[in-house]
Design a protein around this motif. Structure first.
Motif, mmCIF file in Angstrom:
data_model
loop_
_atom_site.group_PDB
_atom_site.id
_atom_site.type_symbol
_atom_site.label_atom_id
_atom_site.label_comp_id
_atom_site.label_asym_id
_atom_site.label_seq_id
_atom_site.Cartn_x
_atom_site.Cartn_y
_atom_site.Cartn_z
ATOM 1 N N PHE A 937 42.231 47.375 44.168
ATOM 2 C CA PHE A 937 40.803 47.320 44.522
ATOM 3 C C PHE A 937 40.545 46.378 45.684
ATOM 4 N N GLN A 938 41.604 45.960 46.358
ATOM 5 C CA GLN A 938 41.513 45.187 47.578
ATOM 6 C C GLN A 938 40.671 43.895 47.349
ATOM 7 N N LEU A 939 41.112 43.080 46.373
ATOM 8 C CA LEU A 939 40.422 41.831 46.035
ATOM 9 C C LEU A 939 41.356 40.648 46.206
ATOM 10 N N ASP A 940 40.772 39.453 46.494
ATOM 11 C CA ASP A 940 41.532 38.206 46.574
ATOM 12 C C ASP A 940 41.504 37.567 45.182
ATOM 13 N N ALA A 941 42.683 37.461 44.579
ATOM 14 C CA ALA A 941 42.748 37.000 43.182
ATOM 15 C C ALA A 941 42.140 35.622 43.005
ATOM 16 N N ASN A 942 42.324 34.733 43.948
ATOM 17 C CA ASN A 942 41.778 33.378 43.806
ATOM 18 C C ASN A 942 40.287 33.316 44.140
ATOM 19 N N ALA A 943 39.858 34.129 45.089
ATOM 20 C CA ALA A 943 38.458 34.058 45.520
ATOM 21 C C ALA A 943 37.503 34.619 44.490
ATOM 22 N N VAL A 944 37.935 35.561 43.689
ATOM 23 C CA VAL A 944 37.009 36.229 42.764
ATOM 24 C C VAL A 944 36.888 35.495 41.441
ATOM 25 N N LYS A 945 37.699 34.456 41.193
ATOM 26 C CA LYS A 945 37.588 33.723 39.935
ATOM 27 C C LYS A 945 36.205 33.064 39.829
#
Length: 1022
Positions: A937-945
């Motif tokens: 889903f083209q997401l940044d794992a750290n940014a979306v926390k």
């Protein structure tokens, strides 16, 4: 029905308008008393009615119930209840009292008119006064601990209602009311106090009784009957003063009363204002239900203790520290320049006559010390204050200088700190202040004044003296003061007629300065002590001076002063014959003039008896004349009595006068010796006195006369001896009878002794039982204390008024309590916790009898489980509340640790998974995502926390179906769900996503985390 009109301060009875009198059937109706039909005092009438002020604090509700239960509806009085109430009890006391009485009970409002047959209750957190029959409310300026609402109201009641004021002091702590009841007494009111042994808290009753200005000490249920008798008798049965003057002759009776006081106390009140003395006497007559003045005179003769009580009441000292505070501030302003003008190392002399118990004298001392602080510090002035009063007990009290704690209402905290120190719950004047004041017993209208004064403070004393005495004292005050000295009088006193002696400095507060004028001699010679009516002792020493002055002092006082007395003494010494005053036995009580020619001391240890001292030639004639004057109670004169003197024989006229007035000399004899013209031959002994006969028959007749006189005296002596013998026989019989009674009494005493021994054995048995019970209770108390301490639970016990009764030591970690705080409201303390509803929760438990439970956190980070429940006694009576605090800090920390571990575990599982996983918390915020999910889903794992799921991919996950399923998981309705398909557009690609989900349970079946797993994806045709 209209309100009752404002009352007047006049002494005369107010004549009501007959048309204004109405009868309220609910309050009172036509009544028939001893004086016939009368209209009862009812609401709306114009008659003056008594106002009863009732003061109390702790435990007074029980006394109020017993009191009002026996007050009739048509009582003819108004009642004002002034008690110490908590601010939260608005209107409760009025509702409680209404259950005990049929009288209307209302809570006082500002400006409300006092009406007869009503009960008024002071509102909580208010102070109340009375002016012109209206109640006035004020916001208190003092703290709760220093407020004295009872004193405040009683003082205004005394000034407004005067002799209609009645004060009743019920159960309570402290000493509130002691100053107010003195003012009620000063204004001719009446004071009742609850008997201390019937009071739940006896501090207030005992403090009131200690003032000695109390008319009745009774149990509450006994007060109504005495109160009704007191109120009805002065209004209906007591005659008016004009009638009493004519019918009962109180003027003559008043002289007798004053004579009795003077004889017992050696103090003369004849120069006090007549009305003041009469009103004080009438108060004592009312107390004993005595209707006439002659009856009261008889009562005083039979009861010496009543004379002492009347004396104390005439000396009633209503005083306090800094009475009229503005007056003392004005005095300080005029004293400071005077102190600056005083030379260094000099003495500042002050006199305070009529100091009572010393409050005013110490107030002057404090003012002087404060003024000295404002003067040059290098100047040294010694202050000497003379404080005097005629009441020795008041002087002894003043010397000690210990006063009750209610003086905080009159002395500000700064003065309390500087001039007082605490002494067993009271305040004592510091020694350096006490050393400045010299207390002494001194009668201002008899004893010489103190002189060379810089300040004379005589406040509220002259108002009790007659105008005659005031005019005599003011010139003496002028004489006693130094040039430019200050005179400080009371607000009701003035210098009328003496403006040439003093110049006013403050007209309102009566501060004046002495002028450099000389008082006229006619005023100075009329010195106060020359006007005293002190009773002259009857047995006076012998001397050659005149007897005129002492005899005059035994009669009515001459109004011409010292000058006329001196002139009279000189005239009597020159022209009055030598004389002696004797009693019926011949004992000489007083000698006037030179009596040496006729009387001479007898040899041996002889007393002052005229029969022993008379010369031989006088014995026969003197005996005969004295005996005849005594028997017939008339004057006897014998002429041509020959007496041998140093210069020869002398003829004299012997006069014996039986004295019947004044009263002090009744029954005494005045024997006067008057020289008569004596021929030379008689003087030389060559001839007999004129009229004498040297014949044998004359000599025989003279001897026969003397023999007859001797027989008569002998017969009289025999009769007196027989009478004495009869009296001795009668006395002997009485003694025998008394002996028999004593024997009978002794037998009864022996019987009583046996009964007491038996009773003592029973008491010993009971005492052993009580000791056993006490030991059991002590053991139970020890067990309970150890139980509470071992549980380490913080517990607070409160009563129904939220007063702290007991608490365990661990409470100090939550609420800053000390052992001395027992008895104080819990509302006085700020708890150390992040919770603001503790007081409201306690009130809720007391009102609804429910239990309140919650978790709280202290300011130090500790957690407690708080539980509030009602305190029930063994008989299931609610007597307060119990607050418990259980420490759950460790549980909270364990829970927090568990939450952290679970979070870390879920995040680790998701982040290391090969599938497409997403973890969210209860707030639907992202906890962690797997790498596959992020790539897909083209997401940044750290940014979306911490980002909301519904906001990911531009809100593509905000689907109603998905939200509904997640709510079911969070609510615990389902454990998991599978194959839920949603259709959403992700970026530029349309995808249909199928996923499954499960919940992660951490505690108490509560869902903390949800893990979403994408199980399938397929493209959607565009």
């Amino acid at each position: 029905m209209s309100d009752f009109p404002s009352t007047s301060l006049a002494d005369d009875e107010y004549a009501p308008d007959q048309e204004a009198i109405t009868v309220d059937k609910s309050v009172g109706d036509l009544a028939v008393g001893p004086a016939g039909p009368r209209v009862s005092r009812v609401q709306g009438s114009d008659d003056k009615f008594p106002i009863v002020a009732i003061g109390g604090s702790a435990g007074s509700v029980v006394a109020l119930e017993q009191f009002f239960a026996k007050i009739p509806v048509n009582c003819g009085m108004a009642f004002v209840v002034v008690t110490h109430q908590l601010p939260t009890r608005d209107g409760e006391l009025a509702m409680v009292l209404q259950q005990f009485t049929s009288l209307p009970v209302v809570q006082a409002e500002d400006g409300m008119t006092v009406r007869v047959n009503y009960v008024y209750v002071i509102p909580p957190s208010q102070e109340m006064s009375l002016l012109n029959g209206r109640l006035l409310l004020f916001s208190p300026t003092q703290t709760t601990a220093r407020r004295l609402p009872i004193d405040y109201f009683l003082q205004s009641l005394a000034r407004d209602a005067r002799d209609r004021a009645i004060s009743i002091i019920f159960s309570g702590t402290g000493s509130d009311g002691t100053l107010g009841l003195k003012m009620v007494m000063e204004n001719y009111g009446m004071v009742m106090v609850q008997s201390p042994n019937t009071a739940q808290y006896d501090a207030m009753p005992r403090a009131a009784i200690a003032t000695e200005f109390v008319d009745y000490v009774l149990a509450p249920e006994e007060m109504p009957q005495v109160l009704l008798e007191y109120v009805e008798r002065p209004l209906l049965a007591r005659p008016s003063r004009a009638e009493a003057e004519s019918q009962e002759k109180p003027a003559h009776a008043l002289d007798k009363i004053l004579a009795l006081i003077r004889a017992q106390t050696n103090h003369d009140f004849s120069l006090y204002k007549r009305n003041t003395v009469l009103r004080r006497i009438e108060r004592r007559m009312n107390s004993h239900q005595i209707k006439t003045f002659p009856s009261y005179v008889r009562y005083l003769q039979e009861n010496p203790q009543e004379v002492e009580q009347l004396f104390r009441e005439l000396l009633i000292g209503v005083t306090k520290f800094f009475r009229d505070a503005e007056a003392f501030e004005s005095l300080k302003a005029h004293l400071t320049p005077l102190l600056r003008q005083k030379p260094n190392d000099t003495v500042l002399r002050v006199w305070s006559p009529g100091c009572s118990t010393g409050e005013e004298a110490y107030s002057l001392a404090m003012c002087l010390l404060e003024c000295l602080d404002e003067v040059d510090a290098s100047k040294y002035l010694k202050v000497q204050i003379f404080a005097t009063d005629i009441h020795a007990e008041s002087i002894d009290f003043a010397r000690v200088g210990i006063y009750p704690e209610n003086i905080t209402a009159d002395v500000n905290p700064e003065r309390l700190r500087r001039f007082f120190h605490r002494h067993e719950g009271q305040y004592q004047i510091r020694k350096e202040v006490r050393d400045m004041v010299v207390f002494a017993v001194h009668n201002i209208n008899r004893d010489a004044p103190f002189t060379k004064l810089d300040l004379l403070c005589c406040r509220n004393l002259l108002i009790y003296f007659s105008t005659e005495l005031q005019k005599s004292l003011l010139p003496i005050f002028h004489y006693a003061l130094n040039p430019n000295g200050l005179l400080f009088l009371g607000p009701s006193e003035n210098l009328s007629g003496f403006q040439e002696l003093f110049t006013p400095l403050d007209i309102r507060w009566k501060i004046s300065r002495r002028l450099e004028t000389i008082a006229p001699l006619t005023r100075l010679v009329n010195f106060p002590f020359s006007m005293s009516r002190q009773q002259t002792p009857l047995a006076l020493p012998m001397g050659s001076g005149g007897m005129a002055a002492p005899l005059l002092s035994l009669g009515r006082r001459s109004d011409t002063g010292v000058l006329s007395a001196l002139v009279q003494r000189m005239l009597l010494a020159q022209y009055a014959p030598p004389a002696v005053v004797i009693n019926a036995k011949g004992d000489i009580l007083y000698v006037n003039g030179r009596t040496g020619k006729y009387l001479e001391p007898a040899p041996g240890p002889s007393g002052m008896n005229i029969y022993d001292m008379a010369r031989d030639e006088l014995n026969f004639e003197l005996n005969t004349a004295i005996h005849k004057a005594t028997q017939q109670q008339e004057s006897v004169q014998v002429d041509n009595v020959r007496v041998k003197t140093e210069s020869g024989y002398q003829l004299l006229r012997l006069r014996v006068k039986y004295l019947q007035e004044p009263e002090q000399l009744l029954g005494m004899l005045l024997v006067a010796f008057e020289d008569m013209p004596t021929p030379r031959k008689v003087r030389q002994g060559k001839a007999e006195a004129p009229g004498s006969d040297l014949s044998r028959d004359a000599v025989v007749a003279a001897l026969d006369k003397e023999l007859q006189y001797t027989k008569n005296r002998l017969q009289m002596t025999i009769e007196e001896m027989e009478s004495s013998l009869e009296e001795l026989k009668s006395t002997n019989e009485e003694l025998q009878s008394a002996n028999e009674e004593l024997q009978s009494t002794n037998e009864e005493a022996m019987t009583n002794k046996e009964e007491l021994q038996s009773l003592n054995e029973e008491l010993l048995t009971l005492n052993m039982q009580y000791e056993s019970k006490t030991e059991e209770l002590a053991q139970a108390a020890n067990d309970m204390r150890n139980l509470l301490d071992s549980t380490e639970i913080a517990i607070v016990f409160l009563d129904n008024d939220m007063i702290i009764k007991r608490f365990t030591p661990r409470v100090a970690r939550i609420i800053n309590l000390l052992p001395s705080d027992i008895g104080r409201p819990i509302t006085h303390f700020a708890p150390n916790m992040r919770y603001e509803h503790l007081v409201e929760d306690v009130r809720l438990v007391l009102d609804r009898l429910t239990t309140v439970e919650t978790m709280i956190q202290t300011t130090t980070g500790e957690w407690y489980a708080m539980r509030i429940l009602p305190y029930r006694t063994l008989d299931n009576y609610i007597n307060g509340a119990v607050i418990t605090f259980t420490d759950i800090t460790s549980l909270k920390r364990l829970e927090e640790q568990q939450r952290t571990d679970t979070t870390n575990f879920v995040a680790y599982e998701v982040e290391n998974s090969l599938g497409m996983l997403l973890a969210i918390n209860r707030n639907v915020k992202v906890l962690a995502i797997s790498p596959a999910f992020a790539n897909t889903f083209q997401l940044d794992a750290n940014a979306v926390k911490g980002t909301s799921l519904l906001k990911l991919n531009s809100g593509a996950w905000n689907q109603p179906a998905l939200r509904d399923h997640m709510l079911e998981l969070l609510a615990g309705e389902v454990e998991r769900f599978d194959n839920v398909t949603i259709e959403a557009r992700f970026e530029e690609l349309g995808r249909r996503v199928t996923f499954a989900s499960r919940r992660v349970v951490r505690r108490q079946d509560q869902t903390d985390y949800i893990v979403l797993e994408v199980t399938a994806m397929e493209e959607v045709q565009r």
